[in-house]
Design a protein around this motif. Structure first.
Motif, PDB file in Angstrom:
ATOM      1  N   ARG A   1       0.835  -1.208   0.000  1.00  0.00           N
ATOM      2  CA  ARG A   1       0.000   0.000   0.000  1.00  0.00           C
ATOM      3  C   ARG A   1       0.866   1.254   0.000  1.00  0.00           C
ATOM      4  NH1 ARG A   1      -4.650   0.624   4.503  1.00  0.00           N
ATOM      5  NH2 ARG A   1      -2.854   0.954   5.890  1.00  0.00           N
ATOM      6  N   ALA A   2       1.923   1.245   0.785  1.00  0.00           N
ATOM      7  CA  ALA A   2       2.818   2.399   0.831  1.00  0.00           C
ATOM      8  C   ALA A   2       3.473   2.650  -0.520  1.00  0.00           C
ATOM      9  CB  ALA A   2       3.888   2.190   1.909  1.00  0.00           C
ATOM     10  N   LEU A   3       3.958   1.590  -1.158  1.00  0.00           N
ATOM     11  CA  LEU A   3       4.603   1.738  -2.457  1.00  0.00           C
ATOM     12  C   LEU A   3       3.606   2.222  -3.498  1.00  0.00           C
ATOM     13  CD1 LEU A   3       7.037   1.434  -4.319  1.00  0.00           C
ATOM     14  CD2 LEU A   3       6.524  -1.021  -4.490  1.00  0.00           C
ATOM     15  N   SER A   4       2.379   1.749  -3.435  1.00  0.00           N
ATOM     16  CA  SER A   4       1.354   2.187  -4.383  1.00  0.00           C
ATOM     17  C   SER A   4       1.051   3.663  -4.210  1.00  0.00           C
ATOM     18  CB  SER A   4       0.075   1.356  -4.195  1.00  0.00           C
ATOM     19  OG  SER A   4       0.312  -0.005  -4.448  1.00  0.00           O
TER      20      SER A   4
ATOM     21  N   SER B   1      -0.067  21.238  -0.716  1.00  0.00           N
ATOM     22  CA  SER B   1      -0.903  21.255  -1.915  1.00  0.00           C
ATOM     23  C   SER B   1      -1.793  20.012  -1.985  1.00  0.00           C
ATOM     24  CB  SER B   1      -0.033  21.363  -3.164  1.00  0.00           C
ATOM     25  OG  SER B   1       0.886  20.299  -3.225  1.00  0.00           O
ATOM     26  N   ARG B   2      -2.656  20.006  -2.990  1.00  0.00           N
ATOM     27  CA  ARG B   2      -3.585  18.892  -3.165  1.00  0.00           C
ATOM     28  C   ARG B   2      -2.838  17.600  -3.438  1.00  0.00           C
ATOM     29  NH1 ARG B   2      -3.832  15.608  -7.266  1.00  0.00           N
ATOM     30  NH2 ARG B   2      -3.934  17.294  -8.801  1.00  0.00           N
ATOM     31  N   GLY B   3      -3.193  16.567  -2.674  1.00  0.00           N
ATOM     32  CA  GLY B   3      -2.566  15.271  -2.863  1.00  0.00           C
ATOM     33  C   GLY B   3      -3.484  14.309  -3.573  1.00  0.00           C
ATOM     34  N   LEU B   4      -3.896  13.246  -2.882  1.00  0.00           N
ATOM     35  CA  LEU B   4      -4.740  12.189  -3.449  1.00  0.00           C
ATOM     36  C   LEU B   4      -5.823  11.805  -2.449  1.00  0.00           C
ATOM     37  CD1 LEU B   4      -1.911   9.743  -4.617  1.00  0.00           C
ATOM     38  CD2 LEU B   4      -3.116  11.379  -6.059  1.00  0.00           C
ATOM     39  N   PRO B   5      -6.918  11.232  -2.920  1.00  0.00           N
ATOM     40  CA  PRO B   5      -7.874  10.639  -1.985  1.00  0.00           C
ATOM     41  C   PRO B   5      -7.183   9.529  -1.190  1.00  0.00           C
ATOM     42  CG  PRO B   5      -8.859  10.858  -4.160  1.00  0.00           C
ATOM     43  CD  PRO B   5      -7.395  11.138  -4.321  1.00  0.00           C
ATOM     44  N   LEU B   6      -7.270   9.611   0.112  1.00  0.00           N
ATOM     45  CA  LEU B   6      -6.590   8.651   0.975  1.00  0.00           C
ATOM     46  C   LEU B   6      -7.618   7.608   1.413  1.00  0.00           C
ATOM     47  CD1 LEU B   6      -3.755   8.225   2.071  1.00  0.00           C
ATOM     48  CD2 LEU B   6      -4.326   9.670   4.023  1.00  0.00           C
ATOM     49  N   ARG B   7      -7.632   6.502   0.706  1.00  0.00           N
ATOM     50  CA  ARG B   7      -8.612   5.446   0.954  1.00  0.00           C
ATOM     51  C   ARG B   7      -7.942   4.337   1.767  1.00  0.00           C
ATOM     52  NH1 ARG B   7     -13.114   6.501  -1.989  1.00  0.00           N
ATOM     53  NH2 ARG B   7     -12.895   7.810  -3.847  1.00  0.00           N
ATOM     54  N   LEU B   8      -8.396   4.208   3.010  1.00  0.00           N
ATOM     55  CA  LEU B   8      -7.785   3.243   3.918  1.00  0.00           C
ATOM     56  C   LEU B   8      -8.775   2.201   4.411  1.00  0.00           C
ATOM     57  CD1 LEU B   8      -5.670   5.764   6.028  1.00  0.00           C
ATOM     58  CD2 LEU B   8      -4.930   4.411   4.065  1.00  0.00           C
ATOM     59  N   GLN B   9     -10.019   2.316   3.974  1.00  0.00           N
ATOM     60  CA  GLN B   9     -11.037   1.351   4.366  1.00  0.00           C
ATOM     61  C   GLN B   9     -11.403   0.483   3.164  1.00  0.00           C
ATOM     62  OE1 GLN B   9     -11.943   1.021   7.561  1.00  0.00           O
ATOM     63  NE2 GLN B   9     -10.466   2.678   7.933  1.00  0.00           N
ATOM     64  N   PRO B  10     -11.704  -0.790   3.406  1.00  0.00           N
ATOM     65  CA  PRO B  10     -12.112  -1.660   2.286  1.00  0.00           C
ATOM     66  C   PRO B  10     -13.464  -1.232   1.746  1.00  0.00           C
ATOM     67  CG  PRO B  10     -12.416  -2.777   4.395  1.00  0.00           C
ATOM     68  CD  PRO B  10     -11.698  -1.501   4.699  1.00  0.00           C
TER      69      PRO B  10
ATOM     70  N   LYS C   1     -12.760  13.700  -0.781  1.00  0.00           N
ATOM     71  CA  LYS C   1     -11.803  14.755  -1.056  1.00  0.00           C
ATOM     72  C   LYS C   1     -10.382  14.191  -1.055  1.00  0.00           C
ATOM     73  CE  LYS C   1     -14.412  18.579   1.044  1.00  0.00           C
ATOM     74  NZ  LYS C   1     -14.389  19.624   2.089  1.00  0.00           N
ATOM     75  N   SER C   2      -9.515  14.852  -1.781  1.00  0.00           N
ATOM     76  CA  SER C   2      -8.102  14.517  -1.708  1.00  0.00           C
ATOM     77  C   SER C   2      -7.533  14.992  -0.383  1.00  0.00           C
ATOM     78  CB  SER C   2      -7.337  15.162  -2.863  1.00  0.00           C
ATOM     79  OG  SER C   2      -7.648  14.541  -4.089  1.00  0.00           O
ATOM     80  N   SER C   3      -6.631  14.241   0.173  1.00  0.00           N
ATOM     81  CA  SER C   3      -5.839  14.710   1.308  1.00  0.00           C
ATOM     82  C   SER C   3      -4.686  15.550   0.777  1.00  0.00           C
ATOM     83  CB  SER C   3      -5.300  13.516   2.092  1.00  0.00           C
ATOM     84  OG  SER C   3      -6.353  12.765   2.660  1.00  0.00           O
ATOM     85  N   THR C   4      -4.040  16.280   1.633  1.00  0.00           N
ATOM     86  CA  THR C   4      -2.868  17.040   1.207  1.00  0.00           C
ATOM     87  C   THR C   4      -1.720  16.090   0.886  1.00  0.00           C
ATOM     88  OG1 THR C   4      -1.992  17.240   3.452  1.00  0.00           O
ATOM     89  CG2 THR C   4      -3.508  18.979   2.692  1.00  0.00           C
ATOM     90  N   VAL C   5      -0.766  16.594   0.159  1.00  0.00           N
ATOM     91  CA  VAL C   5       0.438  15.817  -0.122  1.00  0.00           C
ATOM     92  C   VAL C   5       1.074  15.351   1.186  1.00  0.00           C
ATOM     93  CG1 VAL C   5       2.789  15.973  -1.032  1.00  0.00           C
ATOM     94  CG2 VAL C   5       0.870  16.881  -2.368  1.00  0.00           C
ATOM     95  N   ALA C   6       1.141  16.254   2.178  1.00  0.00           N
ATOM     96  CA  ALA C   6       1.770  15.916   3.457  1.00  0.00           C
ATOM     97  C   ALA C   6       1.041  14.777   4.150  1.00  0.00           C
ATOM     98  CB  ALA C   6       1.806  17.145   4.359  1.00  0.00           C
ATOM     99  N   ALA C   7      -0.291  14.775   4.087  1.00  0.00           N
ATOM    100  CA  ALA C   7      -1.061  13.717   4.744  1.00  0.00           C
ATOM    101  C   ALA C   7      -0.826  12.374   4.074  1.00  0.00           C
ATOM    102  CB  ALA C   7      -2.542  14.072   4.734  1.00  0.00           C
TER     103      ALA C   7
ATOM    104  N   TYR D   1       1.909  11.486   2.458  1.00  0.00           N
ATOM    105  CA  TYR D   1       3.260  11.059   2.848  1.00  0.00           C
ATOM    106  C   TYR D   1       3.273  10.520   4.275  1.00  0.00           C
ATOM    107  CZ  TYR D   1       6.145  12.470  -1.127  1.00  0.00           C
ATOM    108  OH  TYR D   1       6.748  12.546  -2.358  1.00  0.00           O
ATOM    109  N   ALA D   2       2.516  11.167   5.164  1.00  0.00           N
ATOM    110  CA  ALA D   2       2.479  10.697   6.555  1.00  0.00           C
ATOM    111  C   ALA D   2       1.932   9.270   6.627  1.00  0.00           C
ATOM    112  CB  ALA D   2       1.628  11.639   7.401  1.00  0.00           C
ATOM    113  N   GLN D   3       0.925   8.969   5.811  1.00  0.00           N
ATOM    114  CA  GLN D   3       0.371   7.615   5.793  1.00  0.00           C
ATOM    115  C   GLN D   3       1.372   6.624   5.202  1.00  0.00           C
ATOM    116  OE1 GLN D   3      -2.546   6.441   7.123  1.00  0.00           O
ATOM    117  NE2 GLN D   3      -1.670   4.440   6.613  1.00  0.00           N
ATOM    118  N   ILE D   4       2.091   7.046   4.169  1.00  0.00           N
ATOM    119  CA  ILE D   4       3.112   6.181   3.576  1.00  0.00           C
ATOM    120  C   ILE D   4       4.160   5.800   4.620  1.00  0.00           C
ATOM    121  CG2 ILE D   4       5.009   6.107   1.904  1.00  0.00           C
ATOM    122  CD1 ILE D   4       3.193   7.947   0.116  1.00  0.00           C
ATOM    123  N   ILE D   5       4.638   6.790   5.360  1.00  0.00           N
ATOM    124  CA  ILE D   5       5.646   6.525   6.391  1.00  0.00           C
ATOM    125  C   ILE D   5       5.065   5.636   7.489  1.00  0.00           C
ATOM    126  CG2 ILE D   5       7.001   7.591   8.232  1.00  0.00           C
ATOM    127  CD1 ILE D   5       8.276   7.856   5.489  1.00  0.00           C
ATOM    128  N   LYS D   6       3.841   5.902   7.900  1.00  0.00           N
ATOM    129  CA  LYS D   6       3.225   5.059   8.926  1.00  0.00           C
ATOM    130  C   LYS D   6       3.146   3.614   8.460  1.00  0.00           C
ATOM    131  CE  LYS D   6      -0.895   4.527  11.833  1.00  0.00           C
ATOM    132  NZ  LYS D   6      -0.936   3.074  11.651  1.00  0.00           N
TER     133      LYS D   6
END
Length: 493
Positions: free
Chosen positions: A156-159, A178-187, A197-203, A205-210
């Motif tokens: 998921r992080a790599l994707s 700035s505008r990132g991507l929709p952060l879909r974490l639920q099935p 809505k899209s999350s910010t780029v920072a949000a 990245y924070a999920q990727i690191i987590k």
């Protein structure tokens, strides 16, 4: 575009639906049969996690989804490289990326839309898997549960990282605001939650690191064989990807912190922790069967039963059909004096090909030119991790410039034993040499655009014939029209 799950699974072949996309099969094992398609057998949801064999089938299916030719199995890497200055187009064919090369692609481009949809298909498969394994947590041992969850979160992080690089502005442009991507974490199993809505780029990245931190904690030190250590995630795989992500964030201290888990302080820079990693004495061995050297931290395996698909393959683009050949003008790295003919990466991994009686060009031969083009696709190599650490040491406040230079020299010496870098007058000169080394070492592996974007550097597009600033709409790919039509909130954040 919501990627949703039809209410059934298949043993070794999971059924997941996505608008206008074909089904993508799963396979059955972490060893050799991981490369071979398996027969379908439809199962209801409640049976998909009934036993260890079926759960392993779901895990392997996540990797198969990731390695689709429309995602990381080919086109993603190709499009990231042909957008810049290293390659010249031969056939003016939009099917093989000519509009991307020339900067005329837009939100209606179906091949770029496939990056998006396949990426989110893979993400939703991960989300479904995580929910399934949580619900059925007693089927496996705690250690195997943690292992599989770690693999899923790595995928998921790599994707997400792959998508955020090309569909959003660079993190360093404004610290990710700035505008990132929709952060879909639920099935998702329906279109009920499609408007997001899209999350910010920072949000993002924070999920990727987590996800990568969680993956590192749960993954084993190794996966048991050279093939599995190359094609499935282990602790070092998650660590290595973190060095790439933190580099894209401009967080050089964290690059070094993570990189130090893999890269010794002094030469010969051979990792002995957990799964061993080292540069190969002969760089050509990295790109030759069986593709499982200690330098190959993570690769996507291919076989004749599941090749990347027509006109997706690296070998087809660069070697067999020569859709794109090396730019030998002053703009391309091939003609740079810093890449001499004595370098094995030039003498062994590129070659001349006659297009006609009067036209000879230079092509990349890293990847086989023989159909069905089943070279493993290199995603993370130890050479990249070394260069990540070298760059971070040269840029972080109080960094170790001696170590940075030594790592740079080690990467170069592997392919050109006689080459010695001269003195660097400033840290900036050292960084510039490292960035140039990346262009040589990682040529045709999908890094060029991302290496420019992570610095918020204008894109020197040979195909467009001009330099594209970060503010230009052509710098990043447009969100696909299919997503806009089905998710009215995607451009809001």
């Amino acid at each position: 575009m919501k990627i949703f799950h039809i209410n059934s699974y298949k043993l070794k072949v999971a059924t997941l639906a996505v608008t206008a996309l074909p089904l993508i099969g799963l396979v059955s094992s972490c060893k050799k049969d991981f490369l071979v398609a398996a027969p379908e057998l439809t199962l209801p949801d409640q049976d998909a996690f009934a036993n260890p064999t079926r759960i392993l089938g779901q895990v392997n299916g996540l990797y198969v989804s990731l390695k689709s030719g429309s995602l990381l199995g080919g086109r993603y890497e190709i499009y990231n490289d042909i957008r810049a200055e290293e390659f010249t187009n031969r056939l003016s064919n939009n099917v093989t990326g000519y509009d991307v090369y020339g900067g005329t692609n837009n939100s209606t481009n179906t091949y770029i839309a496939s990056f998006w949809s396949q990426g989110y298909l893979t993400i939703n498969r991960v989300n479904l898997f995580l929910k399934g394994i949580e619900t059925n947590s007693t089927v496996l041992t705690p250690a195997l549960n943690a292992n599989y969850i770690g693999e899923a979160k790595f995928i998921r992080a790599l994707s997400y990282f792959s998508l955020i690089q090309i569909f959003a502005k660079p993190y360093v442009q404004n610290n990710g605001s700035s505008r990132g991507l929709p952060l879909r974490l639920q099935p998702e199993t329906s279109l009920a939650n499609n408007a997001l809505k899209s999350s910010t780029v920072a949000a993002v990245y924070a999920q990727i690191i987590k996800d990568l931190d969680d993956a590192e904690a749960g993954l084993p030190d190794g996966q048991g064989s050279a093939l599995a250590n190359t094609t499935r995630a282990h602790k070092n795989t998650a660590i290595a990807l973190k060095t790439r992500v933190y580099l894209a964030m401009g967080n050089y201290a964290k690059v070094i912190e993570e990189g130090n888990k893999l890269v010794p302080q002094v030469a010969p820079f051979i990792n002995a922790a957990r799964t061993p990693h080292a540069l190969q004495a002969n760089v050509a061995n990295v790109f030759a069967a069986p593709y499982t050297t200690s330098e190959s931290i993570f690769s996507l395996p291919m076989a004749d039963t599941n090749a990347p698909g027509t006109q997706n393959q690296l070998g087809y683009y660069y070697n067999s059909n020569v859709e794109y050949f090396l730019n030998q003008t002053g703009a391309g790295i091939y003609a740079d004096a810093a890449w001499p003919a004595t370098d094995a990466r030039k003498s062994s991994l590129t070659g001349n090909v006659a297009l006609s009686s009067t036209s000879t060009v230079r092509r990349v031969t890293k990847f086989s030119g023989t159909s069905p083009f089943i070279d493993f696709v290199p995603i993370i190599r130890y050479a990249e991790v070394l260069l990540n650490v070298a760059e971070a040491e040269a840029l972080v406040t109080g960094g170790n410039l001696v170590r940075s230079r030594a790592i740079l020299q080690a990467v170069r010496t592997r392919s050109d034993a006689a080459y010695v870098f001269g003195a660097f007058a400033t840290p900036t000169d050292l960084v510039n040499a490292i960035l140039k080394e990346r262009r040589i070492e990682l040529l045709a592996e999908g890094f060029r655009y991302n290496d420019l974007a992570r610095k918020a550097t204008p894109l020197p597009s040979f195909g467009i014939g001009t330099t594209v600033p970060v503010s230009d709409d052509r710098y990043t790919f447009a969100i696909p029209l299919a997503e806009i039509n089905t998710n009215s909130e995607v451009n809001n954040f």
